[in-house]
Motif scaffolding. Sequence first.
Motif, PDB file in Angstrom:
ATOM      1  N   ALA A  61      -9.794   0.074  -8.890  1.00 35.78           N
ATOM      2  CA  ALA A  61     -10.090  -1.279  -8.413  1.00 35.78           C
ATOM      3  C   ALA A  61      -9.846  -2.298  -9.529  1.00 35.78           C
ATOM      4  CB  ALA A  61     -11.526  -1.367  -7.919  1.00 35.78           C
ATOM      5  N   HIS A  62     -10.289  -1.977 -10.739  1.00 34.81           N
ATOM      6  CA  HIS A  62     -10.082  -2.871 -11.878  1.00 34.81           C
ATOM      7  C   HIS A  62      -8.585  -3.081 -12.124  1.00 34.81           C
ATOM      8  CE1 HIS A  62     -10.716  -4.800 -15.726  1.00 34.81           C
ATOM      9  NE2 HIS A  62      -9.875  -3.937 -16.268  1.00 34.81           N
ATOM     10  N   HIS A  63      -7.822  -2.014 -12.093  1.00 32.74           N
ATOM     11  CA  HIS A  63      -6.375  -2.089 -12.302  1.00 32.74           C
ATOM     12  C   HIS A  63      -5.729  -2.946 -11.207  1.00 32.74           C
ATOM     13  CE1 HIS A  63      -2.337  -0.871 -13.420  1.00 32.74           C
ATOM     14  NE2 HIS A  63      -2.131  -0.531 -12.161  1.00 32.74           N
ATOM     15  N   LEU A  64      -6.154  -2.728  -9.966  1.00 31.06           N
ATOM     16  CA  LEU A  64      -5.580  -3.469  -8.856  1.00 31.06           C
ATOM     17  C   LEU A  64      -5.878  -4.958  -8.978  1.00 31.06           C
ATOM     18  CD1 LEU A  64      -4.087  -3.588  -6.219  1.00 31.06           C
ATOM     19  CD2 LEU A  64      -6.172  -2.873  -5.053  1.00 31.06           C
ATOM     20  N   VAL A  65      -7.083  -5.305  -9.344  1.00 30.81           N
ATOM     21  CA  VAL A  65      -7.441  -6.715  -9.528  1.00 30.81           C
ATOM     22  C   VAL A  65      -6.569  -7.344 -10.607  1.00 30.81           C
ATOM     23  CG1 VAL A  65      -9.267  -8.272 -10.322  1.00 30.81           C
ATOM     24  CG2 VAL A  65      -9.789  -6.490  -8.649  1.00 30.81           C
ATOM     25  N   GLU A  92       3.083   1.983  -4.417  1.00 31.58           N
ATOM     26  CA  GLU A  92       4.013   1.364  -5.362  1.00 31.58           C
ATOM     27  C   GLU A  92       3.583  -0.072  -5.663  1.00 31.58           C
ATOM     28  OE1 GLU A  92       8.054   1.654  -3.963  1.00 31.58           O
ATOM     29  OE2 GLU A  92       7.895   3.817  -3.720  1.00 31.58           O
ATOM     30  N   ARG A  93       3.201  -0.805  -4.641  1.00 30.67           N
ATOM     31  CA  ARG A  93       2.760  -2.195  -4.820  1.00 30.67           C
ATOM     32  C   ARG A  93       1.535  -2.248  -5.726  1.00 30.67           C
ATOM     33  NH1 ARG A  93       2.256  -6.931  -0.614  1.00 30.67           N
ATOM     34  NH2 ARG A  93       0.458  -8.064  -1.379  1.00 30.67           N
ATOM     35  N   GLN A 117       6.416  -6.412   8.256  1.00 33.67           N
ATOM     36  CA  GLN A 117       6.410  -5.011   8.679  1.00 33.67           C
ATOM     37  C   GLN A 117       5.243  -4.281   8.030  1.00 33.67           C
ATOM     38  OE1 GLN A 117       9.076  -2.738   9.993  1.00 33.67           O
ATOM     39  NE2 GLN A 117      10.162  -4.433  10.944  1.00 33.67           N
ATOM     40  N   PRO A 118       4.581  -3.391   8.779  1.00 32.21           N
ATOM     41  CA  PRO A 118       3.496  -2.617   8.166  1.00 32.21           C
ATOM     42  C   PRO A 118       4.032  -1.720   7.054  1.00 32.21           C
ATOM     43  CG  PRO A 118       3.782  -2.036  10.498  1.00 32.21           C
ATOM     44  CD  PRO A 118       4.794  -3.071  10.174  1.00 32.21           C
ATOM     45  N   LEU A 119       3.181  -1.451   6.093  1.00 29.51           N
ATOM     46  CA  LEU A 119       3.567  -0.634   4.944  1.00 29.51           C
ATOM     47  C   LEU A 119       3.151   0.816   5.139  1.00 29.51           C
ATOM     48  CD1 LEU A 119       2.351  -2.998   2.079  1.00 29.51           C
ATOM     49  CD2 LEU A 119       4.651  -2.818   3.029  1.00 29.51           C
ATOM     50  N   THR A 120       3.894   1.706   4.525  1.00 27.20           N
ATOM     51  CA  THR A 120       3.491   3.107   4.462  1.00 27.20           C
ATOM     52  C   THR A 120       2.540   3.258   3.272  1.00 27.20           C
ATOM     53  OG1 THR A 120       5.260   3.757   2.966  1.00 27.20           O
ATOM     54  CG2 THR A 120       5.752   3.851   5.336  1.00 27.20           C
ATOM     55  N   PRO A 121       1.756   4.324   3.232  1.00 29.92           N
ATOM     56  CA  PRO A 121       0.930   4.554   2.049  1.00 29.92           C
ATOM     57  C   PRO A 121       1.754   4.627   0.762  1.00 29.92           C
ATOM     58  CG  PRO A 121       0.137   5.903   3.840  1.00 29.92           C
ATOM     59  CD  PRO A 121       1.432   5.276   4.303  1.00 29.92           C
ATOM     60  N   CYS A 150      -0.669   2.768  -7.900  1.00 28.47           N
ATOM     61  CA  CYS A 150      -1.692   3.806  -7.856  1.00 28.47           C
ATOM     62  C   CYS A 150      -1.115   4.984  -7.084  1.00 28.47           C
ATOM     63  CB  CYS A 150      -2.969   3.289  -7.186  1.00 28.47           C
ATOM     64  SG  CYS A 150      -2.795   2.949  -5.426  1.00 28.47           S
ATOM     65  N   SER A 151      -1.912   6.004  -6.865  1.00 29.51           N
ATOM     66  CA  SER A 151      -1.431   7.175  -6.138  1.00 29.51           C
ATOM     67  C   SER A 151      -1.511   6.952  -4.626  1.00 29.51           C
ATOM     68  CB  SER A 151      -2.258   8.406  -6.504  1.00 29.51           C
ATOM     69  OG  SER A 151      -3.565   8.297  -5.986  1.00 29.51           O
ATOM     70  N   LYS A 152      -0.664   7.664  -3.910  1.00 27.99           N
ATOM     71  CA  LYS A 152      -0.696   7.662  -2.453  1.00 27.99           C
ATOM     72  C   LYS A 152      -2.054   8.190  -1.976  1.00 27.99           C
ATOM     73  CE  LYS A 152       1.349  10.210   1.357  1.00 27.99           C
ATOM     74  NZ  LYS A 152       2.328  11.227   1.719  1.00 27.99           N
ATOM     75  N   THR A 153      -2.601   9.148  -2.694  1.00 22.09           N
ATOM     76  CA  THR A 153      -3.894   9.735  -2.352  1.00 22.09           C
ATOM     77  C   THR A 153      -4.992   8.684  -2.360  1.00 22.09           C
ATOM     78  OG1 THR A 153      -3.193  11.838  -3.296  1.00 22.09           O
ATOM     79  CG2 THR A 153      -5.550  11.535  -2.982  1.00 22.09           C
ATOM     80  N   LEU A 154      -4.983   7.795  -3.341  1.00 25.71           N
ATOM     81  CA  LEU A 154      -5.992   6.740  -3.410  1.00 25.71           C
ATOM     82  C   LEU A 154      -5.872   5.794  -2.218  1.00 25.71           C
ATOM     83  CD1 LEU A 154      -8.334   5.409  -4.930  1.00 25.71           C
ATOM     84  CD2 LEU A 154      -6.640   4.072  -6.160  1.00 25.71           C
ATOM     85  N   VAL A 155      -4.651   5.474  -1.816  1.00 24.16           N
ATOM     86  CA  VAL A 155      -4.434   4.605  -0.659  1.00 24.16           C
ATOM     87  C   VAL A 155      -4.998   5.277   0.598  1.00 24.16           C
ATOM     88  CG1 VAL A 155      -2.693   3.541   0.839  1.00 24.16           C
ATOM     89  CG2 VAL A 155      -2.418   3.453  -1.641  1.00 24.16           C
ATOM     90  N   ILE A 156      -4.673   6.536   0.797  1.00 22.05           N
ATOM     91  CA  ILE A 156      -5.145   7.259   1.984  1.00 22.05           C
ATOM     92  C   ILE A 156      -6.668   7.399   1.963  1.00 22.05           C
ATOM     93  CG2 ILE A 156      -5.100   9.489   3.172  1.00 22.05           C
ATOM     94  CD1 ILE A 156      -2.093   9.598   2.407  1.00 22.05           C
ATOM     95  N   ARG A 157      -7.244   7.664   0.800  1.00 16.74           N
ATOM     96  CA  ARG A 157      -8.710   7.756   0.690  1.00 16.74           C
ATOM     97  C   ARG A 157      -9.353   6.418   1.062  1.00 16.74           C
ATOM     98  NH1 ARG A 157     -10.329   8.441  -4.909  1.00 16.74           N
ATOM     99  NH2 ARG A 157      -9.109  10.333  -4.776  1.00 16.74           N
ATOM    100  N   THR A 158      -8.754   5.320   0.611  1.00 14.60           N
ATOM    101  CA  THR A 158      -9.275   3.990   0.928  1.00 14.60           C
ATOM    102  C   THR A 158      -9.237   3.743   2.435  1.00 14.60           C
ATOM    103  OG1 THR A 158      -8.495   3.222  -1.227  1.00 14.60           O
ATOM    104  CG2 THR A 158      -9.031   1.531   0.379  1.00 14.60           C
TER     105      THR A 158
END
Length: 91
Positions: free
Chosen positions: A77-81, A13-14, A4-8, A17-25
Amino acid sequence: MDSQPLTPEQLSERWQCSKTLVIRTINEGKLSAFRLGKKHFRIPIEAVKEYEACLVKSNCIEGSGVKSGTRAEKLAAHHLVRQISKKRSGV
């Protein structure tokens, strides 16, 4: 995780990071997503996995604009990696 597709919100949560960062990406074209109506995004899990795999490769981080991005983007990006690497190693 199912296909299933994910929401921002779910992706933030995955990625811890912030929802804002996901939307900006998404808005910057770095992460594929589609809209439901005018306001709501959904992100296919395949796009998430592709983006995560790209981030793990250092040359992809440079190509994604993170190298020339803001300090906050570089840290995110560093945190996500690091989070992805932990999940892969089972830590």
